[in-house]
Write a protein that holds these residues in place. Sequence first.
Motif, PDB file in Angstrom:
ATOM      1  N   GLN A  55       0.901  -1.410  -0.062  1.00  0.00           N
ATOM      2  CA  GLN A  55      -0.070   0.357   0.082  1.00  0.00           C
ATOM      3  C   GLN A  55       0.605   0.996   0.138  1.00  0.00           C
ATOM      4  O   GLN A  55       0.123   2.363   0.476  1.00  0.00           O
ATOM      5  CB  GLN A  55      -1.583   0.143   1.261  1.00  0.00           C
ATOM      6  CG  GLN A  55      -2.079  -1.039   0.884  1.00  0.00           C
ATOM      7  CD  GLN A  55      -2.959  -1.030   2.607  1.00  0.00           C
ATOM      8  OE1 GLN A  55      -3.681  -0.419   2.703  1.00  0.00           O
ATOM      9  NE2 GLN A  55      -2.757  -1.973   2.812  1.00  0.00           N
ATOM     10  N   ASP A  56       2.373   0.962  -1.180  1.00  0.00           N
ATOM     11  CA  ASP A  56       2.707   2.067  -0.721  1.00  0.00           C
ATOM     12  C   ASP A  56       2.460   3.300  -1.729  1.00  0.00           C
ATOM     13  O   ASP A  56       3.781   4.267  -2.137  1.00  0.00           O
ATOM     14  CB  ASP A  56       4.050   2.097  -1.066  1.00  0.00           C
ATOM     15  CG  ASP A  56       4.862   1.064  -2.029  1.00  0.00           C
ATOM     16  OD1 ASP A  56       3.637  -0.242  -2.856  1.00  0.00           O
ATOM     17  OD2 ASP A  56       5.227   0.566  -2.142  1.00  0.00           O
ATOM     18  N   LYS A  57       1.172   2.452  -2.745  1.00  0.00           N
ATOM     19  CA  LYS A  57       1.446   3.617  -3.107  1.00  0.00           C
ATOM     20  C   LYS A  57       0.218   3.657  -3.515  1.00  0.00           C
ATOM     21  O   LYS A  57      -0.690   2.764  -4.135  1.00  0.00           O
ATOM     22  CB  LYS A  57       2.081   3.513  -4.676  1.00  0.00           C
ATOM     23  CG  LYS A  57       2.286   2.232  -5.388  1.00  0.00           C
ATOM     24  CD  LYS A  57       2.661   1.651  -7.011  1.00  0.00           C
ATOM     25  CE  LYS A  57       4.194   2.066  -6.065  1.00  0.00           C
ATOM     26  NZ  LYS A  57       5.774   0.796  -6.993  1.00  0.00           N
ATOM     27  N   PRO A  58      -1.045   4.521  -4.625  1.00  0.00           N
ATOM     28  CA  PRO A  58      -2.685   4.734  -4.460  1.00  0.00           C
ATOM     29  C   PRO A  58      -3.041   3.429  -5.693  1.00  0.00           C
ATOM     30  O   PRO A  58      -1.984   3.146  -6.564  1.00  0.00           O
ATOM     31  CB  PRO A  58      -2.310   5.660  -5.779  1.00  0.00           C
ATOM     32  CG  PRO A  58      -1.222   6.785  -4.922  1.00  0.00           C
ATOM     33  CD  PRO A  58      -0.026   5.863  -5.098  1.00  0.00           C
ATOM     34  N   ILE A  59      -4.164   2.592  -5.338  1.00  0.00           N
ATOM     35  CA  ILE A  59      -4.138   1.567  -5.794  1.00  0.00           C
ATOM     36  C   ILE A  59      -5.777   2.198  -6.496  1.00  0.00           C
ATOM     37  O   ILE A  59      -6.809   2.701  -5.564  1.00  0.00           O
ATOM     38  CB  ILE A  59      -4.948   0.988  -4.478  1.00  0.00           C
ATOM     39  CG1 ILE A  59      -3.597   0.529  -4.167  1.00  0.00           C
ATOM     40  CG2 ILE A  59      -5.742  -0.336  -5.672  1.00  0.00           C
ATOM     41  CD1 ILE A  59      -4.387  -0.545  -2.670  1.00  0.00           C
ATOM     42  N   ILE A  60      -5.772   1.693  -7.902  1.00  0.00           N
ATOM     43  CA  ILE A  60      -6.790   2.381  -8.599  1.00  0.00           C
ATOM     44  C   ILE A  60      -7.076   0.381  -8.961  1.00  0.00           C
ATOM     45  O   ILE A  60      -6.502  -0.082  -9.382  1.00  0.00           O
ATOM     46  CB  ILE A  60      -6.547   2.441 -10.237  1.00  0.00           C
ATOM     47  CG1 ILE A  60      -6.110   3.894 -10.033  1.00  0.00           C
ATOM     48  CG2 ILE A  60      -7.589   2.873 -10.933  1.00  0.00           C
ATOM     49  CD1 ILE A  60      -4.911   3.780 -10.829  1.00  0.00           C
ATOM     50  N   THR A  61      -8.678   0.656  -8.332  1.00  0.00           N
ATOM     51  CA  THR A  61      -9.305  -0.867  -8.586  1.00  0.00           C
ATOM     52  C   THR A  61     -10.555  -1.332  -9.822  1.00  0.00           C
ATOM     53  O   THR A  61     -11.293  -0.463  -9.248  1.00  0.00           O
ATOM     54  CB  THR A  61      -9.899  -1.147  -7.283  1.00  0.00           C
ATOM     55  OG1 THR A  61      -8.559  -1.566  -6.469  1.00  0.00           O
ATOM     56  CG2 THR A  61     -10.775  -2.938  -6.988  1.00  0.00           C
ATOM     57  N   GLN A 120      -0.326   1.764  -8.797  1.00  0.00           N
ATOM     58  CA  GLN A 120      -0.557   0.623  -9.553  1.00  0.00           C
ATOM     59  C   GLN A 120      -2.301  -0.114  -9.220  1.00  0.00           C
ATOM     60  O   GLN A 120      -3.150   0.965  -8.935  1.00  0.00           O
ATOM     61  CB  GLN A 120      -0.157  -0.407  -8.450  1.00  0.00           C
ATOM     62  CG  GLN A 120      -1.104  -0.310  -6.538  1.00  0.00           C
ATOM     63  CD  GLN A 120      -0.744  -0.746  -5.315  1.00  0.00           C
ATOM     64  OE1 GLN A 120       0.595  -1.815  -5.938  1.00  0.00           O
ATOM     65  NE2 GLN A 120      -0.280  -0.796  -4.344  1.00  0.00           N
ATOM     66  N   LEU A 121      -2.828  -0.920  -9.734  1.00  0.00           N
ATOM     67  CA  LEU A 121      -4.367  -1.384 -10.517  1.00  0.00           C
ATOM     68  C   LEU A 121      -4.658  -2.797  -9.610  1.00  0.00           C
ATOM     69  O   LEU A 121      -3.511  -3.347  -9.905  1.00  0.00           O
ATOM     70  CB  LEU A 121      -4.145  -0.996 -12.077  1.00  0.00           C
ATOM     71  CG  LEU A 121      -5.455  -1.575 -12.325  1.00  0.00           C
ATOM     72  CD1 LEU A 121      -6.156  -0.669 -12.576  1.00  0.00           C
ATOM     73  CD2 LEU A 121      -5.137  -1.926 -14.028  1.00  0.00           C
ATOM     74  N   ARG A 142     -11.958  -0.771  -0.032  1.00  0.00           N
ATOM     75  CA  ARG A 142     -11.702  -0.057   1.071  1.00  0.00           C
ATOM     76  C   ARG A 142      -9.512   0.144   0.842  1.00  0.00           C
ATOM     77  O   ARG A 142      -9.809   1.532   1.432  1.00  0.00           O
ATOM     78  CB  ARG A 142     -11.605  -0.182   2.494  1.00  0.00           C
ATOM     79  CG  ARG A 142     -13.187  -0.647   3.291  1.00  0.00           C
ATOM     80  CD  ARG A 142     -13.934  -0.740   4.236  1.00  0.00           C
ATOM     81  NE  ARG A 142     -14.891  -1.196   4.723  1.00  0.00           N
ATOM     82  CZ  ARG A 142     -15.746   0.207   5.018  1.00  0.00           C
ATOM     83  NH1 ARG A 142     -15.360   0.932   4.858  1.00  0.00           N
ATOM     84  NH2 ARG A 142     -17.063  -0.235   4.581  1.00  0.00           N
ATOM     85  N   ALA A 143      -9.326  -0.458   1.093  1.00  0.00           N
ATOM     86  CA  ALA A 143      -7.703   0.070  -0.218  1.00  0.00           C
ATOM     87  C   ALA A 143      -7.513   0.799  -1.421  1.00  0.00           C
ATOM     88  O   ALA A 143      -6.108   1.303  -1.114  1.00  0.00           O
ATOM     89  CB  ALA A 143      -6.619  -1.307  -0.426  1.00  0.00           C
ATOM     90  N   SER A 144      -8.138   1.198  -2.508  1.00  0.00           N
ATOM     91  CA  SER A 144      -8.848   1.848  -3.326  1.00  0.00           C
ATOM     92  C   SER A 144      -8.343   3.439  -3.138  1.00  0.00           C
ATOM     93  O   SER A 144      -9.049   4.017  -1.957  1.00  0.00           O
ATOM     94  CB  SER A 144      -9.116   1.592  -4.366  1.00  0.00           C
ATOM     95  OG  SER A 144      -9.493   0.013  -4.354  1.00  0.00           O
ATOM     96  N   THR A 145      -7.730   4.064  -3.996  1.00  0.00           N
ATOM     97  CA  THR A 145      -8.158   5.612  -4.123  1.00  0.00           C
ATOM     98  C   THR A 145      -9.299   6.104  -4.712  1.00  0.00           C
ATOM     99  O   THR A 145      -9.781   6.646  -4.732  1.00  0.00           O
ATOM    100  CB  THR A 145      -6.672   5.676  -4.146  1.00  0.00           C
ATOM    101  OG1 THR A 145      -4.928   5.297  -3.979  1.00  0.00           O
ATOM    102  CG2 THR A 145      -6.261   7.661  -4.034  1.00  0.00           C
ATOM    103  N   VAL A 146      -9.211   6.020  -5.873  1.00  0.00           N
ATOM    104  CA  VAL A 146     -10.074   5.073  -7.039  1.00  0.00           C
ATOM    105  C   VAL A 146     -10.407   4.174  -6.875  1.00  0.00           C
ATOM    106  O   VAL A 146      -9.536   3.563  -7.618  1.00  0.00           O
ATOM    107  CB  VAL A 146      -9.737   6.136  -8.203  1.00  0.00           C
ATOM    108  CG1 VAL A 146     -10.689   6.419  -9.259  1.00  0.00           C
ATOM    109  CG2 VAL A 146      -8.615   8.112  -7.676  1.00  0.00           C
ATOM    110  N   ILE A 147     -12.073   4.165  -7.422  1.00  0.00           N
ATOM    111  CA  ILE A 147     -12.303   2.319  -7.631  1.00  0.00           C
ATOM    112  C   ILE A 147     -13.101   2.762  -9.829  1.00  0.00           C
ATOM    113  O   ILE A 147     -13.558   3.970  -9.697  1.00  0.00           O
ATOM    114  CB  ILE A 147     -13.481   1.789  -7.154  1.00  0.00           C
ATOM    115  CG1 ILE A 147     -13.464   2.252  -5.702  1.00  0.00           C
ATOM    116  CG2 ILE A 147     -14.307   1.270  -7.529  1.00  0.00           C
ATOM    117  CD1 ILE A 147     -13.753   1.413  -4.449  1.00  0.00           C
TER     118      ILE A 147
END
Lengths: 432, 215
Positions: A239-245, A273-274, A323-328
């Motif tokens: 979780q060291d960089k934003p997550i797109i899911t 990351q994706l 919940r871990a995502s920055t953008v969905i």
Amino acid sequence: MNEKRSIWEYEDIVGRGLLEDLESLAEHIPGSVQHINATYTGGGVAEILSSMIPLFKGLGIETDWNVIRGDDDFFSITKSFHNVLHGRVEDAVDIHAYKHVSVLDDLERQINELNQRKDMLETYLRWNKINSEEMDLDYDVTFVHDPQPAALIDAKQKGNWIWRCHIDVSNPDALVWNFLKESVSKYDASVFSTPLFSRPDLRIRQFLVPPSIDPLSDKNIELSQSEIDSVLDKYEITQDKPIITQISRFDRLKDLPGVIDAYKLVKKRIDCQLILAGGVAADDPEGMGVYHEVMKKADGEADIHVLLGSPPFTDIEINAFQRASTVIMQKSLKEGFGLVVSEGLWKGKPVIGGATGGIPLQIINGVTGYLVHSVEGAAFKIANLLKDPELARKLGENGREHVRNNFLITRHLKDYLLVMLSLEDPSGIIRL
Amino acid sequence: MDFIFHKARYQFELTGKKARDLHEFLAVIKEVNESSIFNHIYHALLDYHLLPLEYPNDFAYWIADVLHEPVLAERLANLDLREFHDLEMLRNRLINIIEDYLAMHDVTSRAGIGQEFHFVRCISVVFPTRYAVTNMNEALDILKEIDLDSIFYYFVASRLLGGGHYKLLSQWILENDSHELMGKLDNLYPYGFANMNDMRNEIIRIIERYFWEHL
């Protein structure tokens, strides 16, 4: 399914006013209620009823949930019904090719096809009749969900019967719809999720009730950071960089390649990351092909996590990914209602989606997320949200409020009570 | 005499009528059930949880977003609803605005499949709340805490859609207080406020000022 659940477990989420109203409305529900569908598990309808039935009971309404039975042929036929009613043109072939047709001249082939269709419709009616003879249909209100049990109406004994259609039948295969319409027209009323999914040729009353999510289900309940961490650790996602899911089946209509293309455009400017997580529908022969295409497109890039749920992801795992995502994302090319959008919004995440099906009802453009029409549009909006956490926070907050007011199970319950009461008096103003 | 506060919840039902262009839209406006007009013009007042949308009613939003006629959309967005004491007056104004626009503009745009305007009516289910009061002081306290659906029901829906409870509230206030206070409340119309919470605050302010002036 005999358990009861108190609506007051939702008080912290929706407040007292709505819950008091539910109690007031429930006092006026006339007698017993039955819900009938095709399965207790799997799929959105069963998920909603699993949450809904205990709440009906908790309100003191005598409620039963029963499912119909059938053989493989019956469920294969109703699956074809589902697909061709949903306007999936490629699946229209299935229904016509049911029990393979040998190569004959055109006339003979057409006669065979007509006979097969007749067989198919007769099988559907036969199983509905078997069920109607075996089931207790002596209820004051009966909700029949989707096409599979629709012909049970022929055995109606009393009360109001409501056909609850969860699928988009606005552009159906004419043959199947006309057949189904004969049954549906006998109901006292129908319920659709949105006007877009309804039928102009249906002469019975058509109520509007959008679907909903349950904020207390495993898929949506609050998780601690350690629970989220543990799921991500399991799938080796840092979780060291934003997550797109994007959570979706491996299905062409979900445009997973488009999501990867958008991610790659963003990645050139912002480290991120994706996650693409989903399963393959058992009855979708193309699913594994789509999965392999997506894997090929991801090309082994370390920051693209293509996760095939096999066995399926647990609801808690899906919850943690969101919940871990920055953008969905939900960049579908075609969609039903797309309740996964509400799941994302409920978790306070901005959602970027395609403007199709029920997605625009959930994503209010620029308010709860963004509606996009291209890879470039998606990339631009993702980048904006990653660069501006305050904007992402604000959209997520709006999204959560939008879902709180419109797409939670308590609102759904209220709507069903109102539909039942509305049938008691056609005047338009009902005084309790 | 006790006064019991009521409220309504609304269920939405398709009227079966839809429009793909402005001419069809106008034709339906002329004949559709008035509860559909009410629904499409007023329901946004209850969506107070969202940021203000560019257009405050469904008609204006569709005409701007789908038919791309922003001038007409702005005219429909800026209806002064204080002028309309019933829904037939409102319907006639909508008709006049659209007919005037069509007389001056060649409007040819047509909604694509799936973008049609579906006319939806609302069914009101009216029921008593747990709030009962015996005098205006108690009523004032209740108005501060009752949920906004009740405020909407009394001061918007009941006045326009029927249901009679606004009249009962008027009678009760007249029995307990004065024509002057009722007159002030009568002059309240919802579009003067960004949302129902602001309208509630104005109702409370009117009553408190009235009490202060008549101490």
